[in-house]
Design an enzyme around this catalytic site. Structure first.
Site, PDB file in Angstrom:
ATOM      1  N   THR A  30     -39.680 -45.577  11.221  1.00  0.00           N
ATOM      2  CA  THR A  30     -38.393 -45.697  11.525  1.00  0.00           C
ATOM      3  C   THR A  30     -38.243 -47.147  11.453  1.00  0.00           C
ATOM      4  OG1 THR A  30     -38.698 -46.180  13.784  1.00  0.00           O
ATOM      5  CG2 THR A  30     -38.080 -43.982  13.256  1.00  0.00           C
TER       6      THR A  30
ATOM      7  N   TRP B  75     -16.060 -46.273  27.358  1.00  0.00           N
ATOM      8  CA  TRP B  75     -16.404 -46.315  25.976  1.00  0.00           C
ATOM      9  C   TRP B  75     -15.549 -46.615  24.802  1.00  0.00           C
ATOM     10  CZ3 TRP B  75     -20.967 -42.223  26.047  1.00  0.00           C
ATOM     11  CH2 TRP B  75     -22.106 -42.654  26.698  1.00  0.00           C
TER      12      TRP B  75
ATOM     13  N   GLU C 230     -36.390 -39.108  12.491  1.00  0.00           N
ATOM     14  CA  GLU C 230     -37.020 -38.376  13.453  1.00  0.00           C
ATOM     15  C   GLU C 230     -36.757 -36.601  13.144  1.00  0.00           C
ATOM     16  OE1 GLU C 230     -35.875 -41.045  13.984  1.00  0.00           O
ATOM     17  OE2 GLU C 230     -37.018 -42.228  15.675  1.00  0.00           O
TER      18      GLU C 230
ATOM     19  N   LYS D 142     -18.171 -51.203  25.753  1.00  0.00           N
ATOM     20  CA  LYS D 142     -18.114 -50.892  27.052  1.00  0.00           C
ATOM     21  C   LYS D 142     -16.961 -51.639  27.572  1.00  0.00           C
ATOM     22  CE  LYS D 142     -20.424 -47.727  30.046  1.00  0.00           C
ATOM     23  NZ  LYS D 142     -21.503 -47.395  30.812  1.00  0.00           N
TER      24      LYS D 142
HETATM   25  P1  AMP Z   1     -32.439 -43.146  10.019  1.00  0.00           P
HETATM   26  O1  AMP Z   1     -33.546 -42.848  10.986  1.00  0.00           O
HETATM   27  O2  AMP Z   1     -32.556 -44.697   9.627  1.00  0.00           O
HETATM   28  O3  AMP Z   1     -32.069 -42.162   8.973  1.00  0.00           O
HETATM   29  O4  AMP Z   1     -31.235 -43.487  11.105  1.00  0.00           O
HETATM   30  C1  AMP Z   1     -30.838 -42.327  11.714  1.00  0.00           C
HETATM   31  C2  AMP Z   1     -29.260 -42.773  12.358  1.00  0.00           C
HETATM   32  O5  AMP Z   1     -28.228 -43.188  11.331  1.00  0.00           O
HETATM   33  C3  AMP Z   1     -28.536 -41.776  13.376  1.00  0.00           C
HETATM   34  O6  AMP Z   1     -29.391 -41.780  14.554  1.00  0.00           O
HETATM   35  C4  AMP Z   1     -27.137 -42.237  13.334  1.00  0.00           C
HETATM   36  O7  AMP Z   1     -27.061 -43.347  14.235  1.00  0.00           O
HETATM   37  C5  AMP Z   1     -27.317 -42.856  12.003  1.00  0.00           C
HETATM   38  N1  AMP Z   1     -26.251 -41.887  11.123  1.00  0.00           N
HETATM   39  C6  AMP Z   1     -26.779 -41.062  10.151  1.00  0.00           C
HETATM   40  N2  AMP Z   1     -26.045 -40.157   9.377  1.00  0.00           N
HETATM   41  C7  AMP Z   1     -24.787 -40.439  10.241  1.00  0.00           C
HETATM   42  C8  AMP Z   1     -23.265 -40.012   9.933  1.00  0.00           C
HETATM   43  N3  AMP Z   1     -22.979 -39.283   8.933  1.00  0.00           N
HETATM   44  N4  AMP Z   1     -22.416 -40.794  10.675  1.00  0.00           N
HETATM   45  C9  AMP Z   1     -22.900 -41.614  11.605  1.00  0.00           C
HETATM   46  N5  AMP Z   1     -24.160 -42.168  11.943  1.00  0.00           N
HETATM   47  C10 AMP Z   1     -24.965 -41.758  10.789  1.00  0.00           C
END
Ligand code: AMP
Length: 560
Positions: free
Chosen positions: A200, A463, A345, A458
């Site tokens: 990650t 929020w 994840e 916040k």
């Molecule tokens: P990653 O593990 O790098 O793919 O990042 C995952 C995170 O990307 C998620 O927990 C979200 O915060 C953000 N994310 C992924 N898809 C979206 C979406 N369609 N809209 C808003 N946030 C997203």
């Protein structure tokens, strides 16, 4: 194991074949049933290369034999630093299919993080595209476990001898494959065996490893292909812009052989012009990527008065897709945006903003509102939102809380137990993975992300959803990018600040932008101020780094 099993129940067993779900079965299927279908790659050498699934399968078997020849034992990690090309795909199948673990390293990470990751994963071999040769020279001496460095090219494109001498055990991939046999029997592995590893891109602390299994990958692939997900079939040509080093290109390199679709791989050229050319010349029908990539593509198409002649669906996720982009694709180019949410994840797919039957009666605005949510859960994923006390919140489209998920392709623990036991166990002893996202869920089951928990603003104890504020700003034609971040405030704790990057040659004022919010949101959500910036810092997976913006504007005072 955090999941509850009813061990006391002794059921009658089914009498079906016990064939494990294995990644090798995908390429075996493609070879037997879609053998002539093509994988087209824009390669690092600059050419457009064509190969059939039959040939990909043959070369994947050579990769499996090469693993043996290089002394990589089953369960050990083979790493890649590579773009989306057929060579990378062959490693996906040859490495995982033979029982080794494919570790796709994100080349956009800082070199120190790459060294950390490679050492942490104890990678035995590194396959790399020549684009990353300078990076390889910089990190090779700092890694502890890599025994072979394999350049994914032919002899003619190998580094010059004086440079090559600096990297020990440097091999040429095409020579390595030519030396090995194409006969190989894929082993019948335990379907729970590890297949691949992604780290990650955490904004704080060291990256953590997510280990996928053959079973989780095959199940996720089946879900990804469903009509309400990417909806891919043997009549499609699919182009993943999302890199193979970012959550296995959202599963597309598995999904194409499973469905028999033509696979088009863009290599290192992800600019609007190159992507457009490939989409058109290969008659691509479905593509997938993060919003920033599509922004560049749309800018190119708009500036040159072009249209998409074959592309009809575009999967967008990784960050919130602004409604303005969904509308532009739909109304101007007749391309349906499949807005999806997920994370490393989660393999990554969790929710998709696909319609339900009742939405056919909505007008364009109503349908756009559904498409702009992060979507409803695909089968295999369950979700809930919880308050600070851990109690589940209602699906009323109002209450927002921490988003939790569970399912067979969702992480249970990080690689080597990093970060302890991440699951939250509820009263029924079920384990839920806390996503770190803050969301609300509508009565129809559509989830709307309002923020990452660490990006939440916040104000006065309440929020403010930064994504809503960004989407409103992004609808202005002069705005290329918008980020909303918290700045400290003596009375309210925090207040929203809008950071805007203008499109080249276009103008918009602070007042014009603030006026956009009138009537669209609660008045107290309106950003206190707007600052114009040249760029917004982006992370290695195409997400805005709001933590950096927050630091940068910590001392910002509202304009008089
Ligand atoms: P990653 O593990 O790098 O793919 O990042 C995952 C995170 O990307 C998620 O927990 C979200 O915060 C953000 N994310 C992924 N898809 C979206 C979406 N369609 N809209 C808003 N946030 C997203």
């Amino acid at each position: 194991m955090a999941v509850r099993h009813d061990l006391e129940i002794k059921p009658m067993l089914g009498q079906m074949m016990q064939l494990p779900l294995l990644i090798s079965s995908l390429i075996v299927h493609a070879e037997r049933h879609h053998g002539d279908q093509l994988v087209v790659s824009r390669r690092v050498e600059g050419d457009i290369h064509r190969i059939s699934y039959r040939e990909v399968a043959e070369r994947a078997r050579r990769v499996a034999n090469a693993m043996q020849a290089l002394g990589v034992q089953p369960g050990e990690r083979a790493a890649t630093l590579a773009w989306n090309t057929h060579r990378h795909m062959e490693l996906y199948y040859g490495v995982s299919g033979s029982g080794r673990v494919l570790h796709t390293v994100n080349p956009r990470l800082h070199p120190d993080q790459i060294v950390y990751i490679v050492n942490h994963a104890e990678d035995r071999v590194m396959f790399f595209d020549m684009t990353f040769w300078p990076l390889i020279q910089a990190v090779a001496g700092l890694t502890r476990t890599v025994r072979h460095w394999v350049a994914m090219t032919d002899r003619a494109h190998m580094p010059p001898v004086e440079q090559a001498a600096k990297v020990p055990n440097l091999l040429c991939c095409e020579e390595l494959l030519a030396r090995t046999h194409d006969r190989y029997a894929w082993p019948v592995l335990d379907e729970n065996a590890a297949s691949s590893l992604c780290y990650t891109s955490g904004t704080t602390g060291n990256p953590k490893g997510v280990v996928y299994s053959h079973r989780s990958t095959v199940l996720h692939t089946m879900a990804a292909a469903l009509p309400d997900c990417l909806g891919c079939s043997a009549t499609d040509a699919i182009l993943p812009v999302v890199p193979m080093f970012h959550v296995n290109s959202w599963g597309i390199v598995y999904l194409a052989p499973m469905t028999g679709a033509k696979l088009v791989l863009p290599g290192p050229c992800l600019d609007g012009k190159s992507l457009y050319e490939l989409l058109e010349s290969e008659r691509v029908t479905i593509s997938a990527g993060v919003p920033t990539v599509w922004q560049a593509l749309l800018a190119h198409v708009e500036a040159n008065g072009l249209t998409f002649t074959t592309m009809r669906r575009s999967g967008i996720g990784g960050s919130a897709c602004p409604p303005a982009m969904i509308r532009k694709f739909r109304d101007t180019y007749d391309v349906h945006v499949i807005h999806a949410w997920g994370m490393t994840e989660m393999s990554p797919i969790g929710t998709v903003a696909a319609f339900k039957e009742q939405h056919s009666r909505l007008n364009d605005g109503g349908r756009l509102a559904v498409m702009s949510t992060q979507g409803r859960a695909v089968y295999g994923v369950d979700m809930k939102i919880v308050g600070e006390d851990g109690a589940e919140l209602p699906w009323d489209g109002q209450a927002s809380g921490d988003l939790m998920v569970r399912g067979p392709w969702i992480l249970e623990t990080y690689f080597m137990g990093e970060g302890g036991d991440p699951l939250a166990i509820d009263a029924d002893r079920n384990g839920w993975f806390p996503t770190g996202d803050v969301a609300k869920i509508t009565p129809e089951g559509y989830m709307v992300i309002t923020d990452r928990s660490k990006d939440v603003i916040k104000s006065g104890g309440e929020w403010i959803g930064s994504i809503d504020l960004e989407n409103i700003a992004m609808a202005h034609p002069a705005v290329a990018m918008a980020a909303c971040v918290a700045t400290p405030h003596p009375k309210w704790g925090e207040r929203p600040l809008l950071v805007v990057v203008k499109k080249q040659g276009m103008e918009v004022s602070r007042e014009e932008l603030l006026a956009l919010y009138e009537g669209k949101i609660a008045k107290w959500w309106t950003p206190d101020d707007v600052v114009f910036a040249d760029t917004i810092p982006m992370g290695a997976t195409g997400k805005m780094q709001k933590n950096k913006l927050r630091e940068q504007f910590q001392g910002h005072r509202v304009q008089a």
